[in-house]
Design an enzyme around this catalytic site. Structure first.
Site, short mmCIF file in Angstrom:
data_model
loop_
_atom_site.label_atom_id
_atom_site.label_comp_id
_atom_site.label_asym_id
_atom_site.label_seq_id
_atom_site.Cartn_x
_atom_site.Cartn_y
_atom_site.Cartn_z
N GLY A 18 0.78 -1.24 0.00
CA GLY A 18 0.00 0.00 0.00
C GLY A 18 0.81 1.29 0.00
N SER A 19 2.04 1.24 -0.50
CA SER A 19 2.82 2.48 -0.48
C SER A 19 2.29 3.50 -1.49
CB SER A 19 4.31 2.22 -0.70
OG SER A 19 4.57 1.79 -2.01
N ASN A 20 1.75 3.01 -2.61
CA ASN A 20 1.14 3.96 -3.57
C ASN A 20 -0.16 4.55 -3.01
OD1 ASN A 20 2.60 4.28 -6.25
ND2 ASN A 20 2.78 2.09 -5.87
N HIS A 115 2.08 0.82 -12.89
CA HIS A 115 2.86 -0.39 -13.21
C HIS A 115 4.34 -0.02 -13.28
CE1 HIS A 115 3.69 -4.34 -14.81
NE2 HIS A 115 4.49 -3.77 -15.69
N ASP A 147 -7.93 -1.51 -18.97
CA ASP A 147 -8.81 -2.14 -19.95
C ASP A 147 -8.83 -3.64 -19.67
OD1 ASP A 147 -6.53 -3.22 -21.04
OD2 ASP A 147 -6.61 -2.09 -22.92
N ASP A 151 -2.17 -4.80 -18.07
CA ASP A 151 -1.28 -3.65 -18.24
C ASP A 151 -1.25 -3.15 -19.68
OD1 ASP A 151 -0.61 -3.94 -15.49
OD2 ASP A 151 0.91 -5.43 -16.00
N GLU A 180 6.99 6.26 -8.80
CA GLU A 180 5.57 5.87 -8.68
C GLU A 180 4.86 6.81 -7.71
OE1 GLU A 180 4.64 1.70 -8.08
OE2 GLU A 180 6.59 1.09 -8.84
C1 GRF Z 1 4.05 -1.20 -7.21
O1 GRF Z 1 5.34 -1.40 -7.69
C2 GRF Z 1 3.07 -1.03 -8.34
O2 GRF Z 1 3.63 -0.38 -9.44
C3 GRF Z 1 2.76 -2.46 -8.70
O3 GRF Z 1 2.72 -3.15 -7.47
C4 GRF Z 1 3.50 -2.45 -6.51
C5 GRF Z 1 2.59 -2.11 -5.38
O4 GRF Z 1 3.27 -1.51 -4.32
N1 GRF Z 1 1.52 -2.55 -9.45
P1 GRF Z 1 2.46 -0.83 -3.14
O5 GRF Z 1 1.47 -1.88 -2.62
O6 GRF Z 1 1.76 0.37 -3.70
O7 GRF Z 1 3.49 -0.48 -2.12
#
Ligand code: GRF
Length: 206
Positions: A18-20, A115, A147, A151, A180
């Site tokens: 969940g870092s994003n 991605h 879609d 990816d 990201e």
């Molecule tokens: C990230 O590298 C994202 O690009 C990919 O999976 C990873 C998820 O990381 N789809 P996080 O859970 O957001 O830390």
């Protein structure tokens, strides 16, 4: 007089760390950010993403895929959950399940993914490992619309990072992750501000 709309209602699908998600939550705390996360859904009960959501005071839901007969039934439940909360944009953030047409149709043009490669190179799992194996000198991140492929959706934004001679999968992944976390909340902002338009495969940002 300028018309200020309510922040865009964002739902996040996440299976892991969940870092994003955290990057989007952090961005949405800054004043004037035009989007807010209203729900986080995970297919894994122990996903750190759920804990991050709760810590931020955001509704965090575990939906158990085992409760549903098939992928479509599970996705129908996800779609209903998102729609019931008025979600306008879905951000996939490390969501490890392939989305069925049930989801893709319900949120066509309103779901994005991050991605860790410069698509269309290296889709699917272990993108950083694929990049190292191919010997590319530039790797990076892509934010794209969702879609029905893996990816394959129209690309909204990309950022590159160098691949260094002594890189491991981990060191490259860490360098990409920085980008990201910068790019994903930025794309959410552009969409929330109504600056993104799609013309087939070409996505334009005003
Ligand atoms: C990230 O590298 C994202 O690009 C990919 O999976 C990873 C998820 O990381 N789809 P996080 O859970 O957001 O830390």
């Amino acid at each position: 007089m300028s018309v200020r709309r309510e922040p865009l209602r964002v739902g996040v699908l996440a299976s892991g760390r969940g870092s994003n998600l955290q990057a989007i939550l952090d961005a949405s705390r800054s004043s004037g950010y035009p989007a807010r996360v209203v729900v986080v859904i995970s297919d894994r009960e122990t996903a750190a993403a759920l804990a991050r959501a709760r810590a931020a005071g955001v509704e965090a839901l575990f939906l158990d895929p085992k409760q549903d007969g098939d992928r479509e039934a599970f996705d129908r439940r996800i779609v209903q959950t998102l729609q019931a909360r008025g979600v306008e944009l879905v951000c996939n953030a490390g969501y490890m399940r392939i989305l069925s047409p049930v989801f893709v149709r319900a949120f066509a043009g309103r779901a994005i993914n991050v991605h860790p490669s410069l698509l269309p190179a290296f889709p699917g799992l272990h993108a950083q490992r694929q990049a190292l194996a191919a010997g590319v000198k530039i790797a990076g991140v892509t934010v794209h619309f969702v879609d029905e492929g893996i990816d394959t959706g129209a690309i909204v934004a990309q950022a590159g990072v160098p691949v260094l001679d002594d890189d491991t999968e981990e060191s490259l992944a860490a360098r990409i992750l920085v980008e990201e976390h910068r790019l994903y909340p930025e794309v959410v902002r552009w969409i929330a501000e109504g600056r993104v338009s799609v013309d087939g495969r070409r996505v334009r940002v005003r």
